[in-house]
Design an enzyme around this catalytic site. Structure first.
Site, mmCIF file in Angstrom:
data_model
loop_
_atom_site.group_PDB
_atom_site.id
_atom_site.type_symbol
_atom_site.label_atom_id
_atom_site.label_comp_id
_atom_site.label_asym_id
_atom_site.label_seq_id
_atom_site.Cartn_x
_atom_site.Cartn_y
_atom_site.Cartn_z
ATOM 1 N N LEU A 136 -13.355 16.615 -21.269
ATOM 2 C CA LEU A 136 -12.605 15.962 -22.347
ATOM 3 C C LEU A 136 -13.495 15.920 -23.578
ATOM 4 O O LEU A 136 -14.630 15.434 -23.515
ATOM 5 C CB LEU A 136 -12.228 14.535 -21.929
ATOM 6 C CG LEU A 136 -11.521 13.705 -23.009
ATOM 7 C CD1 LEU A 136 -10.068 14.167 -23.186
ATOM 8 C CD2 LEU A 136 -11.532 12.213 -22.637
ATOM 9 N N GLU A 140 -17.792 13.545 -31.621
ATOM 10 C CA GLU A 140 -18.397 14.567 -32.493
ATOM 11 C C GLU A 140 -19.723 14.033 -33.018
ATOM 12 O O GLU A 140 -19.968 12.810 -32.964
ATOM 13 C CB GLU A 140 -17.458 14.863 -33.668
ATOM 14 C CG GLU A 140 -16.115 15.379 -33.193
ATOM 15 C CD GLU A 140 -15.196 15.809 -34.331
ATOM 16 O OE1 GLU A 140 -15.564 15.631 -35.518
ATOM 17 O OE2 GLU A 140 -14.123 16.329 -34.014
ATOM 18 N N PRO A 141 -20.569 14.919 -33.570
ATOM 19 C CA PRO A 141 -21.852 14.422 -34.083
ATOM 20 C C PRO A 141 -21.662 13.283 -35.087
ATOM 21 O O PRO A 141 -22.456 12.349 -35.126
ATOM 22 C CB PRO A 141 -22.468 15.659 -34.737
ATOM 23 C CG PRO A 141 -21.865 16.816 -33.997
ATOM 24 C CD PRO A 141 -20.473 16.390 -33.634
ATOM 25 N N GLU A 255 -10.287 5.653 -18.063
ATOM 26 C CA GLU A 255 -11.716 5.978 -18.113
ATOM 27 C C GLU A 255 -12.556 4.699 -17.955
ATOM 28 O O GLU A 255 -13.524 4.653 -17.201
ATOM 29 C CB GLU A 255 -12.059 6.663 -19.440
ATOM 30 C CG GLU A 255 -13.547 6.914 -19.596
ATOM 31 C CD GLU A 255 -13.917 7.699 -20.850
ATOM 32 O OE1 GLU A 255 -13.019 7.946 -21.679
ATOM 33 O OE2 GLU A 255 -15.095 8.062 -20.984
#
Ligand SMILES: Cc1cc2nc3c(=O)[nH]c(=O)nc-3n(C[C@H](O)[C@H](O)[C@H](O)COP(=O)(O)OP(=O)(O)OC[C@H]3O[C@@H](n4cnc5c(N)ncnc54)[C@H](O)[C@@H]3O)c2cc1C
Length: 410
Positions: A136, A140-141, A255
């Site tokens: 998944l 992002e950075p 999750e």
């Protein structure tokens, strides 16, 4: 005074019943015989073998909650909860739990819930067999907690999308065959500009940019991914265009529950290690467990584990209760229906409480084992390193508190 010994036997608590307890034993035995003996080697190699997915698939563990018509076992989320808890309780290591868990717990559920029958056939069915590995990709950075600020762009073209951007910290990212990937389809759309696309490893322009080194979870792979003009056909759009934020929210609940269940298992194991060690290790002429300081520490560890377990099972009950209504709402495309994110309050509390508790319990157990706790061979230093991800991953402690605070109207 007669002392009644507590041998660590636990009462079966709802939502679990006899059938789940049998599954618990099966999974536990599998982990002890086919995983635990290899964990040190896999941790050193920085990954477990790909064949473990196939093996877990053969045994039916990757499809516990999916219908038989798709190759699953026809169970539900409660069966999957057993899987998450027992992987950790039987000592599979955080890395193995994370690698298998990212596949079964966060990559395949949105494909099942939001996917078309074509997507079920192409991605879910082979994933249940352990043939295609899923990941998944949201983080992002430049965007973690602040999901709406992701920048990976999916530009609409005739019959599909062209994707450019980056993802980081992606569990299974190195060897995933498909990535359930959050993209921006409307750049200035904020929460309502996110869509999910299923990217496939062999698509030109899809690159594993870097395998990342971590504090713990060593036997799982974690990657940075880069996308350059990746052409994604429109049949790989997962869920509605610009409806990705609801998909993220729905997925987060499961999750976070899985993470809570994992720590319930991990704390159970840590308690067993501490009790056994305190009974055997002698200092000043007696087992260290006979020192009140150690005995009280262990009593507190037992309570913390039980509190986490009660809170997590309560969250699990709140999460599964409206499942039928949730499926109906998703099938009708009504992603704002309350059932889609039902149990958020309980799940958030369970995640917040259990992850921090597990770090503290692991630290206490290292202390009880003294110098041996710091050595690799007892596995508790690994448990401490593995546990440290809990208050960060899947939504940080601070974000959990923000969610709870806002729900309280402040
Ligand atoms: C080993 C590992 C595996 C992972 N696997 C995956 C994966 O498979 N897929 C995926 O998409 N992601 C994955 N992640 C990413 C993970 O979900 C993020 O790290 C997490 O959501 C936090 O984002 P961040 O690291 O960018 O931290 P940031 O969002 O930059 O946060 C930095 C700090 O600021 C705090 N902060 C941020 N916002 C607020 C706020 N509003 N109020 C108060 N404090 C705030 C945070 O709590 C934190 O302490 C993984 C991460 C790790 C470390």
């Amino acid at each position: 005074m007669a002392v009644i010994r507590d041998r660590g036997e636990r009462a079966t608590l709802p939502p679990f019943g006899d059938e789940h307890e049998q599954l618990r034993e099966t999974i536990s035995r599998w982990v002890e015989t086919e995983i635990v003996p290899h964990v040190d080697e896999w941790e050193a190699a920085r990954q477990f073998p790909r064949s473990l997915y196939r093996r877990a698939g053969e045994l039916g563990f990757l499809g516990l909650k999916y219908p038989e018509s798709l190759g699953g076992q026809g169970g539900d989320y409660i069966h999957d909860a057993v899987w998450a808890e027992e992987l950790a309780a039987a000592g599979a290591s955080g890395g193995v739990g994370a690698g298998l868990g990212a596949h079964t717990g966060i990559a395949t559920p949105p494909v099942f819930r939001f996917g078309t029958s074509d997507q079920h056939e192409r991605f879910l069915r082979p994933a249940i067999r352990g043939e295609r590995i899923g990941a998944l990709g949201i983080t992002e950075p430049g965007a973690g907690s602040d999901v709406a600020s992701i920048r990976t762009e999916a530009r609409r073209v005739e019959r599909g999308y062209v994707v450019n951007g980056q993802k980081t910290f992606i569990t299974n990212g190195v060897r995933a065959d498909f990535l359930v990937c959050a993209t921006k389809t409307t750049p200035d759309g904020g929460h309502h500009g996110i869509s999910f696309l299923i990217l496939e490893r062999e698509m030109p322009g899809y690159e594993v940019a870097r395998k990342l080194e971590k504090m713990g979870w060593h036997s799982s792979d974690t990657a940075e991914l880069a996308f350059t003009d990746v052409e994604v056909p429109e049949e790989n759009l997962l869920g509605p265009e610009n409806g990705g934020f609801y998909l993220i929210m729905a997925n987060f609940q499961w999750e976070r529950l899985l993470m809570a269940l994992g720590t319930v298992g991990a704390m159970r194991r840590l308690l067993e290690v501490a009790v056994a060690y305190a009974g055997e290790r002698e200092a000043f002429g007696r087992p260290i467990g006979r020192f009140q300081a150690i005995r009280h520490k262990i009593a507190e560890i037992a309570v913390r584990g039980e509190v986490a377990r009660a809170l997590t099972y309560s969250a699990l009950r709140a999460f599964v209760a409206p499942e039928a209504r949730r499926r109906e709402a998703i099938a009708q495309g009504d992603l704002t229906h309350p059932s889609v994110t039902a149990g958020t309050r309980e799940v958030t509390m369970a995640k917040l409480h259990s992850q921090r508790a597990c770090v503290e319990v692991a630290d206490e157990v290292v202390q009880i084992l003294g110098g041996y706790g710091y050595m690799r061979e007892y596995g508790v230093e690994r448990a401490l390193r593995d546990a440290r991800l809990g208050p960060i991953g899947g939504g940080t402690d601070e974000v959990m508190k923000e969610i709870l605070g806002r729900r309280l109207g402040i």
